[in-house]
Each structure stands twice: as C-alpha cells, then as structure tokens.
Write an enzyme that holds these catalytic residues in place. Structure first.
Site, PDB file in Angstrom:
ATOM      1  N   MET A 146       0.776  -1.155  -0.126  1.00 35.92           N
ATOM      2  CA  MET A 146      -0.039   0.005  -0.054  1.00 35.92           C
ATOM      3  C   MET A 146       0.780   1.246  -0.066  1.00 35.92           C
ATOM      4  SD  MET A 146      -3.107   0.980   2.298  1.00 35.92           S
ATOM      5  CE  MET A 146      -2.239   1.415   4.018  1.00 35.92           C
ATOM      6  N   CYS A 147       0.528   2.066  -0.844  1.00 33.50           N
ATOM      7  CA  CYS A 147       1.120   3.492  -0.780  1.00 33.50           C
ATOM      8  C   CYS A 147       0.117   4.446  -1.301  1.00 33.50           C
ATOM      9  CB  CYS A 147       2.291   3.469  -1.979  1.00 33.50           C
ATOM     10  SG  CYS A 147       3.874   2.520  -1.820  1.00 33.50           S
ATOM     11  N   GLY A 148       0.404   5.676  -1.186  1.00 34.05           N
ATOM     12  CA  GLY A 148      -0.509   6.798  -1.328  1.00 34.05           C
ATOM     13  C   GLY A 148       0.019   7.661  -2.343  1.00 34.05           C
TER      14      GLY A 148
ATOM     15  N   ARG B 128      -1.338   5.740   4.470  1.00 35.35           N
ATOM     16  CA  ARG B 128      -0.978   4.980   3.474  1.00 35.35           C
ATOM     17  C   ARG B 128       0.397   4.740   3.288  1.00 35.35           C
ATOM     18  NH1 ARG B 128      -5.353   3.870   0.261  1.00 35.35           N
ATOM     19  NH2 ARG B 128      -4.142   2.988  -1.358  1.00 35.35           N
TER      20      ARG B 128
END
Lengths: 492, 367
Positions: free
Chosen positions: B1-3, B30
């Site tokens: 997960m990243c933003g 995130r």
C-alpha cells in the site's frame, strides 16, 4: 553369431487368471508371444512397451525387470557391458530412439517458480482473464519503425505450445493427421518434419509448418506455399551433426509419394545440407525460401551445441524469423546411442545463452525462440518461458499422449502402439480422431496449468513471464550454472 | 500500500506546494514513514533551459567524485545545497545538492549523442559508477524532493511550499520489496519525467531486461524505476504519444483487440507484439508528471485505487477521493478511471472529459 545378451525383461503371466484369448499375441508388435493353447512369451523380444499389458482383458500380464544378477562393478556398468556384447556380435553402430536415458537429471527440475504473497496479489484464472496468446516472428523495435517486407509474416498461437517436427515415414500418417487436427482445433501448429506433406493434411495446412531438411524430401514450390511457415532443419538435439536414415522397409507407397523417392529405398538425409557450408549459405537458403513462398516466416532448427549463442546470433542475422533450439535430451526416431547420449548440451543452458546473446546484441526482437528437448510438463513449459523462450515444442510428449510408452524402439518399425511404424496392421491402431482429442486434451491441460502458474505469479499475460528470470530460483545448482542461467539461488 | 497524488493546472498557473502537501498529509496512513517525495514541474522559471541535477550523496567522497564528473562533462551555471529545514521525524539526511548545467559543447559533439541522451548517459554513469551518489532528478525546470519520512515531514523539510509548479506529483510510501533509503523514495525521475507508483510490478524481471537492451540500467533496487525508464524510452525515444505509451504499458486484452475495427485491431496487435516485454503487469496506479502535464493510469485489471477529479483548469488524481476533495473545493467531475484507461492532462489545453468513462452513480457531475 550368437548374441551374448540376456533378456532385459521378464514377461510374467498369471495363467490362473488368463482367459487364453490370445489378445496379447495379437497386440504385440515384437513377436514376443507364440500361442499354443495359452500365450508363451519369449522374454528376449520384449521391449516393455506395455501394449499387451494395457489390452489384456484379465490384467494377468506383468512385465518385470529381469532380476538376473551381474557381478557388481561400478566401473563397468551393465549398460556398458551390454553395448560391448551387442557390438561384438553385430559390428555395427548401436542404434536407439527417443530421448537419451543417460542419468544426467534435468536442470528444469532444479528450478523453482515464484508466487505472490501479500504485497502483490495473485490472480485467479477462473475469475480473471489470463492470456496465453503468443506471436512467433520478427517485430520492429519501435512502433512506427519501417521494416523490410520479409518481416511481415508472423505466426499466432493460442498457447505457447507447438507440436515438434516428426516426419511422415518415421511416424505414421495417422500420427500426422492427429497432430494436424489437434493443431487446427487448438490454434497452434504442427510441423511436418523432413518427410513432406501428405495430401490428406492439405485441409489443415494453415496450421502446418513445413520443414526443409538436408534430404529435401517432398520439397516443391507447392509444399512451400501450403505451409504456414517454413523451417530449415539443420540439426536435431538427439543427434547433432548427424544425418538421418529411414530404412527402406518404412518406405511404402504413401511415404514414397510424399517423400518423392522410390518405394523400398532407404531415405538418407545427409549430415550437412549440401548447399549450406557456412552462414552466408544459410542466408541464401532462407531468402530463397522466402522468395519462393511469398515471404512466409522461415525458422531454423538447430541442435543445442557448445557454441550455440554465436550460432543462433548468426542465424538471426541471416534473416531467420525464429530459432528452434533442440536440447540434448530431445527425442529421435533413430540415432546412434553414442551421439544421442554424449553430444550437445541441455536445452535450458542453450536457451539461457541464446536469449541473453540476442539481447546483448540488440536483436532479440528480430526472432522468436522455440525450444524443445524433453519438455515433460507445464512446469517445464513455464520455466522455459521464464528463461526466455517464446514457445516450446512437444515431440516425445506428443507421442506419449498418443500411447507411446518410451520403449525406445522406434527405429525397428514395429511399434505396437502403431505410431512409429508403417505396417498397416499396426498403424490402424491409432484413430486420428481420438489421437487428435488426446493431443487437444494434453495441450489444454498444460495451458490451464500455465494459467494457474501465471496467476500465482500475479501476471495476466504470458509475455510478462517470458524472459522474466527473476521469477526463477535454483536449488542445488553450482554458482557458474546459475550465472549462465541468469537465475539466483533459492533464498537470495 | 502506498498513497499518491497528482495535480495539474492545465491553464499553466503555478501553484505552491502547500496544496499537494495537504492532500498527501490526508493519506498519512497509506505510508509508514519510510519514504515520501514530491516532484514539481515548472519550479525553476529563472533557469528554465538548464538541466537541474538533483543529487543525494551518502558521503563527501561521492560528492567530490560526482562534482569532478560534472565539471568535466557539463557547463555549470549554479551549484547549491538544496534548501531544507530541521524537521522533527526526519533523521540524518544525506548531502542534498542541485546543479544547473548544460552539456559541455565539445564533449557533447565528440560523443555523437543527442543532447538528452547525453544527459541520460551521464545519469546512468553517476548511478552505476559513483558509490554513494544518486541522481534524484535531471530535468529542466523541474525537480524531485524526496527522502525517508512521512509526506508532511518531507514537505516541511524541503520547504515545498516555497516552490510553484503547474504540475505536482507526490507519494507516500509503504515499502515492501526494498529497504528504506532516501534514493528509494518516490518520485523516480529521468529528464523531464517524474513518476510515482502504488503497487508492485510482477513483470519487473522482464521489464528490466527489456529496458537494459536500450542502455537503461536499473540501480535503485525498486520496480518503479523501470516504469520511469519505460516512459522515457517509449515517449522520448520512440516518439509515442502518451495515449499510445499507456496502451503499450497496459494494453487492452486480446479479446478487446479482437473485437476492434480491422485497422485499430492491426495496430493494437502490432503494439502488443512490439511492446509485450514492456507491459507493466501486476497491480499498479501510476502518475507521471512532465513539463507538459500529467498522465495517470492503472494496471489492466485495476488492482490499485486511482480516483480523478476536475475542477476548472485543475485536474487531480490520487489514491483517495478525500485527498482530492481536500484541495478541489467543488469539483466538476469525480470518477474512478477504468482499468488501463489513462487520465491525460496537458498544460495549455482544457482537459477533455470525453476521454473519461463516467459510468456509475458514484462518479458524479456537479453540473
């Protein structure tokens, strides 16, 4: 001269259960059985092809390995001793067939595939699209790049699996028909091998690759025009550097017509092509065939030998649309055992070297790579793709699917399964319709398994596996082999 | 997960980094504090024609070797430490410098290369040969600011609010494949392209082998790097439009291609034949910032979130709708782009909403 060999197998019949029906005697192509009120086997003739075992209604036949004891001597294995006895009796070259049975192991078996966990999701092929379509041939380096007209032709396969070249003559017409029908239904290709294209296969010609080998059997302008692609056969993994010899007994009327040679004469394929003595000659032949066929794709099949990287590079630069690499474990209808078991290199290494070499030279887009030489399962298929192959070709697996039990006696022409023989009473055992269905089943099953593997790898198209060597790890391979394969050891 | 977030003003107005920082801060969860970064396009209007080389150095020796290389191969207009301020939560930073340069005319001519290829070669040389030196960005009138920390911390550290850009892309990282280091944070950048990525490229192995044939060497231990180089190859060197580049990297399924009109089918088939090894496979949402605008797109089956919104001249994309609403008060459109369908914003052209598939009630028009 008396042969000093002892039988390898013992045919064990449980006469209490035997129906005395004689079917075993009828099924055996080797003349093992005489029938006097009950079947009486001659162990010495048995090839362990299991035709009789499979068709015995009472299941009362067991083929056992002879438990004859020999004096142990690790330096003189039985295999070597038997070779000496046979050759002392015959004075001839030891002939054999199918792939090598030398216990070298498979590099594919030492490789493992990756799978997704947590950080990237695996994909369920039952719910998501999973694409296996494969295109064989030259492609431009960039969109919009102008390409020569001989680059136009490409082959589209629904799955990266083809049927390997096996000639009509070495195998029966029914084997050819089975492969042709299966190729058409599957959306892939069969390959004539070097024995020409029988007229019965014309309806399937859009799914047939026609081969041009050193004997040029059956090669006419019409033959070239009928094929979907043309393959120049330079070498075969089971017998690199060796020609072919189809004995006259196998040249019946049909084979004679298709090969364009007199009935009953031996069909000799010279070791080299007599018009190819160097790479520039190969280029001429490639372009002659392209000219003659209206610029169909032309591939070149070679055996995997020590300098295969440079050879393949030369083939691509000579204009080939694909390179077909046949490894040393590949099958054959007949080959000297000394060549089959001791010449060439495994296909895994040849593939790794060729794929890297073509990339280093910036010409990987100019040719596809097809590999063969003991692709035994969908795992081998997936690993071959990861090492850089565009597609694999199945020879031994095709025959196995049609009933072959790997008795290694194709060269005798007595195949009880009716595959590698021209005897009508044997060839009629293979119903092409049923044979085609078996082949469709096999390729479909492997394609499903490939889709499962792709899904586990988290990709939904086969091109994302092709050449993706970081999805492979090696167990128990030495550092240098890992380096050649471009594969890290497991744990790294 | 990243933003991730991307904001582009198609009218060309430059905006302070404050907005994009606020949008990123809303996606705090995130990431995990192990990487964040920003790229601003149009931030150096006073030196718009110089390559702005942003570098990070692990040690003094790396800096000295790199500066000697820059002196030898480039005309240096200005060299300075990148302005930062002490920030809670940011640990020891590497040495951060920027150099405004032009290629040395004679060396360029001797090399026989195009000017942009000369710069790319220089970037690859520094990254592969000078241990401890990493080129963070190398474009004109743009720059990347990234490091180990949360996005609001990294933004504060680099004084992001002091820069004005027509296009911002930003990232908040939750690293999975590689250890956290300053060079490994997003955006990844080459020449005028900056790229942020949420996801994982399951096709990285073949993508990296493919791109290597064209002289790109992956050195940064992360899959995102390869996507940046692929855009450089396809758009700058092969001359593909952004639409075609996205169609090459996330191509339509064969079933969709087979259903196309003959001419389109032939072209799409050829593109898959040519760029099969470039296909980005596995879950991703990618935002590419350029000096001419912004491109955002998803993988072929949309395994990562990506939402887009338009408000007047502003086009914004991001992992979460809330972060877009944070900076666009009353957007004209909000929608979730379909798998593989690119959102392309060009500075100087109003955004073409007809390129977006608006197909559910959740994707609403304020009009």
């Amino acid at each position: 001269m008396i042969n000093y060999l002892q039988p390898e197998f013992h045919v064990d019949i449980d006469y209490d259960r035997c129906h005395k029906c004689g079917r075993c005697a009828g099924q055996c192509g080797w003349g093992v059985y005489s029938f006097v009120e009950r079947p009486l086997p001659d162990d010495a003739k048995c090839r362990a092809c299991h035709r009789c075992v499979t068709f015995c209604p009472a299941h009362c036949i067991t083929i056992k390995r002879s438990d004859l004891a020999y004096r142990e001597n690790p330096n003189w294995p039985i295999r070597a001793r038997k070779g000496v006895w046979r050759q002392a009796a015959s004075g001839g070259v030891l002939l054999t067939s199918m792939g090598s049975d030398a216990p070298r192991g498979s590099i594919f078996d030492a490789l493992t595939l990756d799978a997704c966990q947590v950080t990237n999701p695996s994909i369920d092929p039952l719910r998501e699209p999973m694409e296996t379509r494969t295109v064989i041939g030259k492609r431009p380096r960039a969109l919009g790049e102008r390409v020569p007209k001989d680059w136009a032709g490409r082959l589209t396969l629904s799955t990266p699996i083809l049927f390997a070249p096996m000639s009509f003559g070495s195998v029966s017409l029914n084997v050819h028909k089975s492969m042709a029908m299966a190729a058409k239904r599957l959306g892939t290709f069969m390959n004539t091998g070097e024995g020409g294209l029988h007229a019965d296969l014309y309806p399937y010609q859009d799914n047939v690759i026609v081969q041009v080998a050193s004997g040029r059997f059956g090669v006419t302008p019409e033959y070239l025009e009928r094929g979907a692609a043309i393959e120049i056969k330079v070498g075969q993994g089971a017998k690199p550097g060796i020609g072919g010899h189809l004995p006259g007994e196998k040249i019946n009327a049909e084979v004679s017509t298709t090969r364009m040679i007199p009935q009953g004469t031996d069909a000799i394929s010279p070791a080299p092509h007599h018009d190819i003595y160097s790479i520039e000659d190969l280029r001429q032949l490639i372009y002659s065939l392209k000219e003659a066929s209206g610029y169909k794709p032309v591939g070149v099949k070679i055996a995997a030998v020590h300098n295969v990287g440079a050879i393949a590079s030369g083939i691509v630069r000579a204009g080939a649309d694909y390179v077909y690499l046949d490894g040393m474990n590949g099958g054959t209808g007949a080959a000297p055992a000394v060549i089959r078991d001791h010449v060439g290199i495994p296909v895994e290494l040849a593939l790794a070297v060729v794929d890297q070499r073509l990339r280093d030279e910036g010409i990987r887009n100019e040719a596809s790579i097809i590999v063969a030489g003991s692709i035994k399962s969908s795992a081998d298929l997936a690993k071959a793709l990861a090492l850089g192959a565009d597609a694999v070709a199945l020879g031994s697996a095709t025959l196995l699917a049609l009933g072959c039990h790997l008795c290694q006696s194709c060269h005798t022409g007595c195949c009880s399964w009716g595959l590698t023989t021209q005897k009508p009473e044997l060839t009629r055992r293979l119903d092409p319709e049923e044979g085609a269905q078996r082949l469709v089943n096999l390729v479909s099953a492997w394609t499903h398994e490939l889709q499962e593997i792709l899904g586990a790898l988290g990709v939904n198209a086969v091109e994302s596996l092709r050449g993706s060597r970081d999805r492979l790890r090696a167990i128990g391979l030495d550092a240098q082999t890992c380096e050649i394969l471009g594969v890290a050891p497991a744990g790294r | 997960m990243c933003g991730l977030v991307g904001i582009c003003d198609t009218g060309g107005t430059r905006h302070s980094g404050e907005d994009v920082m606020r949008a990123m801060a809303l996606q705090h969860d995130r990431g995990n504090g192990l990487g964040a970064g920003y790229a601003g396009h149009g931030i150096y209007p006073e030196l718009p024609d110089h390559y702005a080389l942003h570098l990070l150095f692990e040690n003094r020796a790396a800096l000295e070797r790199t500066e000697a290389f820059i002196d030898a191969y480039y005309e240096l207009e200005r060299a300075e430490a990148i302005p930062t301020r002490r920030t809670d939560g940011i640990g020891k930073a590497p040495l951060l410098w920027r150099y405004f340069v032009q290629p040395n005319a004679k060396k360029l001519s001797d090399s026989g290369q195009r000017e942009d290829d000369y710069v790319v070669y220089g970037v690859m040389h520094i990254n592969t040969h000078f241990d401890g030196a990493t080129v963070v960005s190398s474009g004109k009138n743009m720059g990347v600011f990234k490091g180990v920390g949360f996005p609001e911390e990294i933004g504060h550290f680099y004084r992001i609010e002091e820069y004005g850009a027509h296009t911002w892309v930003a990232h908040n990282r939750f690293p999975t494949n590689s250890q956290a280091w300053w060079g490994g944070a997003h955006p990844f950048s080459l020449l005028d392209f900056s790229l942020v990525h949420n996801g994982e490229l399951s096709s990285y192995g073949i993508n990296a082998r493919y791109i290597k044939q064209f002289g790109y060497v992956c050195t940064l231990f992360t899959d995102t790097e390869v996507a940046t180089y692929l855009f450089d190859l396809l758009v700058r060197r092969h001359g593909l439009s952004f639409e075609d580049a996205c169609a090459a990297l996330a191509p339509p399924l064969w079933s969709a291609i087979d259903a196309m009109e003959p001419a389109a089918r032939e072209r799409a088939t050829l593109m898959r034949d040519i760029y099969g090894s470039a296909m980005l496979n596995g879950p991703f949402a990618i935002v590419l910032g350029t000096n001419s605008g912004m491109v955002a797109f998803n993988d072929r089956v949309k395994l990562r979130p990506l939402v887009a919104a338009v408000s007047g001249d502003l086009v914004a994309v991001g992992s979460e709708e809330s972060s877009l609403l944070e900076v666009l008060n009353t957007p004209d459109y909000v929608w979730a782009p379909k798998a593989g369908e690119p959102v392309i914003a060009r500075v100087g052209q109003p955004f073409d909403i007809t390129t977006a598939t608006l197909h559910t009630t959740a994707e609403r028009s304020a009009a």
